[in-house]
Design a protein around this motif. Sequence first.
Motif, PDB file in Angstrom:
ATOM      1  N   SER A  24      -7.603  19.083  11.723  1.00 54.00           N
ATOM      2  CA  SER A  24      -8.716  18.651  10.889  1.00 54.00           C
ATOM      3  C   SER A  24      -8.253  17.641   9.839  1.00 54.00           C
ATOM      4  CB  SER A  24      -9.346  19.869  10.206  1.00 54.00           C
ATOM      5  OG  SER A  24     -10.335  19.465   9.290  1.00 54.00           O
ATOM      6  N   ASN A  25      -7.105  17.913   9.197  1.00 59.70           N
ATOM      7  CA  ASN A  25      -6.558  16.998   8.187  1.00 59.70           C
ATOM      8  C   ASN A  25      -6.250  15.634   8.776  1.00 59.70           C
ATOM      9  OD1 ASN A  25      -4.529  19.438   6.352  1.00 59.70           O
ATOM     10  ND2 ASN A  25      -6.704  18.971   6.221  1.00 59.70           N
ATOM     11  N   ARG A  26      -5.541  15.643   9.890  1.00 58.47           N
ATOM     12  CA  ARG A  26      -5.128  14.357  10.470  1.00 58.47           C
ATOM     13  C   ARG A  26      -6.319  13.593  11.037  1.00 58.47           C
ATOM     14  NH1 ARG A  26      -4.631  14.908  15.962  1.00 58.47           N
ATOM     15  NH2 ARG A  26      -4.100  16.970  16.779  1.00 58.47           N
ATOM     16  N   ASN A  27      -7.323  14.305  11.554  1.00 63.31           N
ATOM     17  CA  ASN A  27      -8.519  13.616  12.029  1.00 63.31           C
ATOM     18  C   ASN A  27      -9.260  12.955  10.870  1.00 63.31           C
ATOM     19  OD1 ASN A  27      -8.048  14.278  14.670  1.00 63.31           O
ATOM     20  ND2 ASN A  27      -9.462  16.026  14.705  1.00 63.31           N
ATOM     21  N   ARG A  28      -9.263  13.624   9.717  1.00 63.95           N
ATOM     22  CA  ARG A  28      -9.895  13.029   8.546  1.00 63.95           C
ATOM     23  C   ARG A  28      -9.098  11.809   8.083  1.00 63.95           C
ATOM     24  NH1 ARG A  28     -11.064  15.733   2.585  1.00 63.95           N
ATOM     25  NH2 ARG A  28     -12.227  13.952   1.791  1.00 63.95           N
ATOM     26  N   ASN A  83       4.771  25.741   9.472  1.00 63.35           N
ATOM     27  CA  ASN A  83       5.502  24.589   9.975  1.00 63.35           C
ATOM     28  C   ASN A  83       4.485  23.620  10.566  1.00 63.35           C
ATOM     29  OD1 ASN A  83       7.143  22.712  11.090  1.00 63.35           O
ATOM     30  ND2 ASN A  83       8.185  24.082  12.509  1.00 63.35           N
ATOM     31  N   THR A  84       4.203  22.556   9.841  1.00 64.47           N
ATOM     32  CA  THR A  84       3.201  21.595  10.297  1.00 64.47           C
ATOM     33  C   THR A  84       3.845  20.358  10.907  1.00 64.47           C
ATOM     34  OG1 THR A  84       3.046  20.564   8.110  1.00 64.47           O
ATOM     35  CG2 THR A  84       1.538  22.397   8.579  1.00 64.47           C
ATOM     36  N   ASN A  85       5.163  20.406  11.139  1.00 62.49           N
ATOM     37  CA  ASN A  85       5.826  19.247  11.702  1.00 62.49           C
ATOM     38  C   ASN A  85       5.306  18.830  13.082  1.00 62.49           C
ATOM     39  OD1 ASN A  85       7.352  19.780   9.391  1.00 62.49           O
ATOM     40  ND2 ASN A  85       9.123  18.747  10.245  1.00 62.49           N
ATOM     41  N   PRO A  86       4.692  19.732  13.874  1.00 64.08           N
ATOM     42  CA  PRO A  86       4.077  19.261  15.123  1.00 64.08           C
ATOM     43  C   PRO A  86       2.979  18.213  14.912  1.00 64.08           C
ATOM     44  CG  PRO A  86       4.425  21.619  15.244  1.00 64.08           C
ATOM     45  CD  PRO A  86       4.739  21.203  13.810  1.00 64.08           C
ATOM     46  N   VAL A 142       3.550  15.416   6.384  1.00 58.10           N
ATOM     47  CA  VAL A 142       2.883  16.668   6.747  1.00 58.10           C
ATOM     48  C   VAL A 142       3.083  17.643   5.603  1.00 58.10           C
ATOM     49  CG1 VAL A 142       3.061  16.286   9.234  1.00 58.10           C
ATOM     50  CG2 VAL A 142       4.908  17.494   8.039  1.00 58.10           C
ATOM     51  N   SER A 143       2.742  18.896   5.801  1.00 62.84           N
ATOM     52  CA  SER A 143       2.761  19.824   4.674  1.00 62.84           C
ATOM     53  C   SER A 143       3.396  21.165   5.036  1.00 62.84           C
ATOM     54  CB  SER A 143       1.333  20.049   4.167  1.00 62.84           C
ATOM     55  OG  SER A 143       1.331  20.840   2.992  1.00 62.84           O
ATOM     56  N   SER A 144       4.607  21.110   5.569  1.00 68.03           N
ATOM     57  CA  SER A 144       5.310  22.343   5.885  1.00 68.03           C
ATOM     58  C   SER A 144       5.740  23.042   4.606  1.00 68.03           C
ATOM     59  CB  SER A 144       6.541  22.056   6.748  1.00 68.03           C
ATOM     60  OG  SER A 144       6.140  21.579   8.011  1.00 68.03           O
ATOM     61  N   GLY A 145       5.724  24.372   4.640  1.00 66.67           N
ATOM     62  CA  GLY A 145       6.127  25.165   3.481  1.00 66.67           C
ATOM     63  C   GLY A 145       6.740  26.463   3.926  1.00 66.67           C
ATOM     64  N   PHE A 172       0.849  -1.185   0.000  1.00 63.61           N
ATOM     65  CA  PHE A 172       0.000   0.000   0.000  1.00 63.61           C
ATOM     66  C   PHE A 172       0.887   1.238   0.000  1.00 63.61           C
ATOM     67  CE2 PHE A 172      -2.747  -3.270   1.447  1.00 63.61           C
ATOM     68  CZ  PHE A 172      -4.054  -2.880   1.220  1.00 63.61           C
ATOM     69  N   CYS A 173       0.687   2.123  -0.949  1.00 60.34           N
ATOM     70  CA  CYS A 173       1.490   3.337  -1.057  1.00 60.34           C
ATOM     71  C   CYS A 173       0.663   4.544  -0.624  1.00 60.34           C
ATOM     72  CB  CYS A 173       1.985   3.530  -2.487  1.00 60.34           C
ATOM     73  SG  CYS A 173       3.067   2.198  -3.033  1.00 60.34           S
ATOM     74  N   PHE A 174       1.135   5.229   0.399  1.00 65.62           N
ATOM     75  CA  PHE A 174       0.450   6.409   0.919  1.00 65.62           C
ATOM     76  C   PHE A 174       1.060   7.618   0.220  1.00 65.62           C
ATOM     77  CE2 PHE A 174      -0.515   3.139   3.592  1.00 65.62           C
ATOM     78  CZ  PHE A 174      -0.921   3.411   4.895  1.00 65.62           C
ATOM     79  N   ALA A 175       0.397   8.126  -0.794  1.00 69.49           N
ATOM     80  CA  ALA A 175       0.952   9.207  -1.612  1.00 69.49           C
ATOM     81  C   ALA A 175       0.687  10.562  -0.971  1.00 69.49           C
ATOM     82  CB  ALA A 175       0.365   9.161  -3.023  1.00 69.49           C
ATOM     83  N   ASP A 176       1.734  11.159  -0.393  1.00 62.63           N
ATOM     84  CA  ASP A 176       1.675  12.526   0.128  1.00 62.63           C
ATOM     85  C   ASP A 176       0.461  12.795   1.012  1.00 62.63           C
ATOM     86  OD1 ASP A 176       3.624  12.466  -1.851  1.00 62.63           O
ATOM     87  OD2 ASP A 176       3.361  14.561  -2.340  1.00 62.63           O
ATOM     88  N   PRO A 177       0.403  12.218   2.201  1.00 58.94           N
ATOM     89  CA  PRO A 177      -0.721  12.540   3.087  1.00 58.94           C
ATOM     90  C   PRO A 177      -0.852  14.049   3.343  1.00 58.94           C
ATOM     91  CG  PRO A 177       0.486  10.657   3.935  1.00 58.94           C
ATOM     92  CD  PRO A 177       1.285  11.195   2.776  1.00 58.94           C
ATOM     93  N   GLN A 178       0.264  14.735   3.500  1.00 59.54           N
ATOM     94  CA  GLN A 178       0.316  16.196   3.674  1.00 59.54           C
ATOM     95  C   GLN A 178      -0.704  16.718   4.685  1.00 59.54           C
ATOM     96  OE1 GLN A 178       0.505  18.502   0.079  1.00 59.54           O
ATOM     97  NE2 GLN A 178       2.598  17.845  -0.292  1.00 59.54           N
ATOM     98  N   CYS A 179      -0.765  16.097   5.843  1.00 59.46           N
ATOM     99  CA  CYS A 179      -1.677  16.562   6.876  1.00 59.46           C
ATOM    100  C   CYS A 179      -1.100  17.800   7.550  1.00 59.46           C
ATOM    101  CB  CYS A 179      -1.929  15.453   7.891  1.00 59.46           C
ATOM    102  SG  CYS A 179      -2.917  14.114   7.197  1.00 59.46           S
ATOM    103  N   SER A 180      -1.778  18.919   7.379  1.00 56.51           N
ATOM    104  CA  SER A 180      -1.247  20.194   7.852  1.00 56.51           C
ATOM    105  C   SER A 180      -1.998  20.759   9.054  1.00 56.51           C
ATOM    106  CB  SER A 180      -1.299  21.223   6.717  1.00 56.51           C
ATOM    107  OG  SER A 180      -2.627  21.416   6.277  1.00 56.51           O
ATOM    108  N   SER A 181      -3.024  20.058   9.517  1.00 52.49           N
ATOM    109  CA  SER A 181      -3.828  20.592  10.615  1.00 52.49           C
ATOM    110  C   SER A 181      -4.483  19.441  11.372  1.00 52.49           C
ATOM    111  CB  SER A 181      -4.914  21.511  10.071  1.00 52.49           C
ATOM    112  OG  SER A 181      -5.837  20.765   9.280  1.00 52.49           O
TER     113      SER A 181
END
Length: 199
Positions: free
Chosen positions: A84-88, A124-127, A117-120, A73-82
């Motif tokens: 709300s994102n991670r709960n979804r 900084n969404t690394n938390p 995550v989706s830091s830019g 299973f390949c998880f392509a760029d979850p990029q959870c930035s909040s």
Amino acid sequence: GFSVVQTDNNGKYSLTPHQDAWYIFYSIPADCDVNINSKGQPHFFTKYEPERFDYNFTVVRTSGGKQDSFSLFCFADPQCSSESNRNRFQRESVPHFKAHAAAKGVPCYGVTLGDIVSSGDSSNTNPQMPHMCEHMAKDKVGFPVFQTMGNHDYGNDSSLTYEEAMALFRNDLLWMYGSTYEDENGETVRTVTDMSTYA
């Protein structure tokens, strides 16, 4: 990694670690289980310590012998930035993975393709990393998930050099997931992931 060696028939090896090495890790044999750490993550490595000379690993043979087939299973760029994102991700993606894996009838493994995550430049969404680590634990998704570092997992300072970004990354991701270099040796199929280039 920097150096690769093969064990002898008794499982012994000798390796001269590179000065920049962070971990000593092994390729998981096709007839052995993936060891899982206390956080539910694959554990096939130990931290390199220059003053230490012995690095021993224990592997356990799979109950069914060598795995001739598996599903990846390949998880392509979850990029959870909040939150709300991670709960979804937890509410929708995790049960989806677990249900599909249960229906496969073969051993299953997962790998993220970077950008957990989706830091830019401005955020900084690394938390979010500890939460994503928890969501991708084996008991949650139903199979071991190996991690690959992406450019959005370094933090939010685009002015950092590669070396500076890597130093920050050690504090954000490596303490949770461990090595971000994976090698599962299926003999006929070898799955290798590496960190993506910092840009």
